[in-house]
Design a protein around this motif. Structure first.
Motif, PDB file in Angstrom:
ATOM      1  N   VAL A  32      28.769  44.142  30.978  1.00 37.37           N
ATOM      2  CA  VAL A  32      29.638  44.683  32.034  1.00 37.37           C
ATOM      3  C   VAL A  32      30.473  43.573  32.661  1.00 37.37           C
ATOM      4  O   VAL A  32      31.667  43.751  32.914  1.00 37.37           O
ATOM      5  N   THR A  33      29.871  42.425  32.902  1.00 31.08           N
ATOM      6  CA  THR A  33      30.624  41.318  33.511  1.00 31.08           C
ATOM      7  C   THR A  33      31.759  40.849  32.610  1.00 31.08           C
ATOM      8  O   THR A  33      32.827  40.473  33.101  1.00 31.08           O
ATOM      9  N   ASP A  34      31.553  40.889  31.291  1.00 24.90           N
ATOM     10  CA  ASP A  34      32.621  40.507  30.361  1.00 24.90           C
ATOM     11  C   ASP A  34      33.731  41.554  30.330  1.00 24.90           C
ATOM     12  O   ASP A  34      34.904  41.222  30.193  1.00 24.90           O
ATOM     13  N   VAL A  35      33.346  42.813  30.453  1.00 27.04           N
ATOM     14  CA  VAL A  35      34.349  43.885  30.518  1.00 27.04           C
ATOM     15  C   VAL A  35      35.220  43.690  31.758  1.00 27.04           C
ATOM     16  O   VAL A  35      36.443  43.848  31.712  1.00 27.04           O
ATOM     17  N   ALA A  36      34.601  43.310  32.860  1.00 28.76           N
ATOM     18  CA  ALA A  36      35.316  43.178  34.133  1.00 28.76           C
ATOM     19  C   ALA A  36      36.242  41.967  34.179  1.00 28.76           C
ATOM     20  O   ALA A  36      37.237  41.971  34.920  1.00 28.76           O
ATOM     21  N   GLU A  37      35.949  40.944  33.394  1.00 30.05           N
ATOM     22  CA  GLU A  37      36.661  39.672  33.487  1.00 30.05           C
ATOM     23  C   GLU A  37      38.190  39.758  33.438  1.00 30.05           C
ATOM     24  O   GLU A  37      38.870  39.164  34.265  1.00 30.05           O
ATOM     25  N   PRO A  38      38.796  40.505  32.511  1.00 32.00           N
ATOM     26  CA  PRO A  38      40.264  40.498  32.442  1.00 32.00           C
ATOM     27  C   PRO A  38      40.969  41.293  33.552  1.00 32.00           C
ATOM     28  O   PRO A  38      42.192  41.251  33.650  1.00 32.00           O
ATOM     29  N   PHE A  39      40.219  42.005  34.371  1.00 32.43           N
ATOM     30  CA  PHE A  39      40.830  42.877  35.367  1.00 32.43           C
ATOM     31  C   PHE A  39      40.779  42.243  36.759  1.00 32.43           C
ATOM     32  O   PHE A  39      39.806  41.591  37.108  1.00 32.43           O
ATOM     33  N   MET A  41      40.046  43.314  39.702  1.00 35.79           N
ATOM     34  CA  MET A  41      39.393  44.260  40.597  1.00 35.79           C
ATOM     35  C   MET A  41      37.923  43.890  40.677  1.00 35.79           C
ATOM     36  O   MET A  41      37.426  43.109  39.870  1.00 35.79           O
ATOM     37  N   SER A  42      37.253  44.464  41.636  1.00 31.61           N
ATOM     38  CA  SER A  42      35.850  44.126  41.863  1.00 31.61           C
ATOM     39  C   SER A  42      34.966  44.667  40.738  1.00 31.61           C
ATOM     40  O   SER A  42      35.339  45.601  40.014  1.00 31.61           O
ATOM     41  N   LEU A  43      33.801  44.079  40.626  1.00 32.26           N
ATOM     42  CA  LEU A  43      32.816  44.560  39.663  1.00 32.26           C
ATOM     43  C   LEU A  43      32.411  46.000  39.983  1.00 32.26           C
ATOM     44  O   LEU A  43      32.191  46.810  39.083  1.00 32.26           O
ATOM     45  N   ALA A  44      32.356  46.331  41.275  1.00 24.19           N
ATOM     46  CA  ALA A  44      32.030  47.702  41.687  1.00 24.19           C
ATOM     47  C   ALA A  44      33.092  48.690  41.180  1.00 24.19           C
ATOM     48  O   ALA A  44      32.758  49.790  40.723  1.00 24.19           O
ATOM     49  N   ALA A  45      34.354  48.299  41.250  1.00 24.10           N
ATOM     50  CA  ALA A  45      35.427  49.175  40.770  1.00 24.10           C
ATOM     51  C   ALA A  45      35.332  49.365  39.261  1.00 24.10           C
ATOM     52  O   ALA A  45      35.487  50.486  38.754  1.00 24.10           O
TER      53      ALA A  45
END
Length: 110
Positions: A32-39, A41-45
Motif C-alpha cells: 500500500v505504501t508503494d501504491v501511495a508513493e507517486p500520488f 495525497m495522504s495514505l488515508a486518502a
C-alpha cells in the motif's frame, strides 16, 4: 455480472486516481505504501481509493506480515469488458477511449 457489480466497477473506474492505481498494479503486486508513493495525497486518502477498488472486485488486498499488499483482480474488468462488447463499439477495454465516449455522450444529451 449483476447490474450492481457493474455499477461498482464503473463507479470505481470513474476516478483518475483509481485508474492510475490499476495501471500501477498491472506491473506487479505492491505494498500500500508503494501504491501511495507517486500520488500527492495522504495514505488515508489512498486507502479509501483502495477500498473502493476492492469493493468493486478490481483489486485484492492481503496482509503479509506487517505489510498490506494489493494485487490486480482482472476478472471484474473482464466482465465489464464483455458487457461493453455487447454494444459493438468496444473491442478491448480502453478506459481513456471509454471516458472520451462517455464525455461526448454527456455533451450530446445536454
Amino acid at each position: 455480472m449483476a447490474a450492481t457489480s457493474l455499477d461498482l466497477v464503473f463507479s470505481a473506474l470513474s476516478d483518475p486516481t483509481r485508474r492510475a492505481i490499476l495501471s500501477l498494479l498491472l506491473e506487479d503486486d505492491m505494498a500500500v505504501t508503494d501504491v501511495a508513493e507517486p500520488f500527492e495525497m495522504s495514505l488515508a486518502a489512498i486507502s479509501k481509493h483502495l477500498q473502493i477498488l476492492t469493493r468493486a472486485g478490481l483489486i485484492e488486498q492481503e496482509r503479509r506480515g506487517r505489510v498490506k499488499w494489493c494485487k490486480l483482480a482482472p476478472e471484474a474488468l473482464k466482465e465489464a469488458s464483455i458487457w461493453m462488447e455487447g454494444f459493438g463499439q468496444f473491442e478491448v477495454v480502453n478506459l481513456d477511449q471509454f471516458e472520451r465516449f462517455l464525455a461526448a455522450e454527456t455533451i450530446a444529451t445536454e
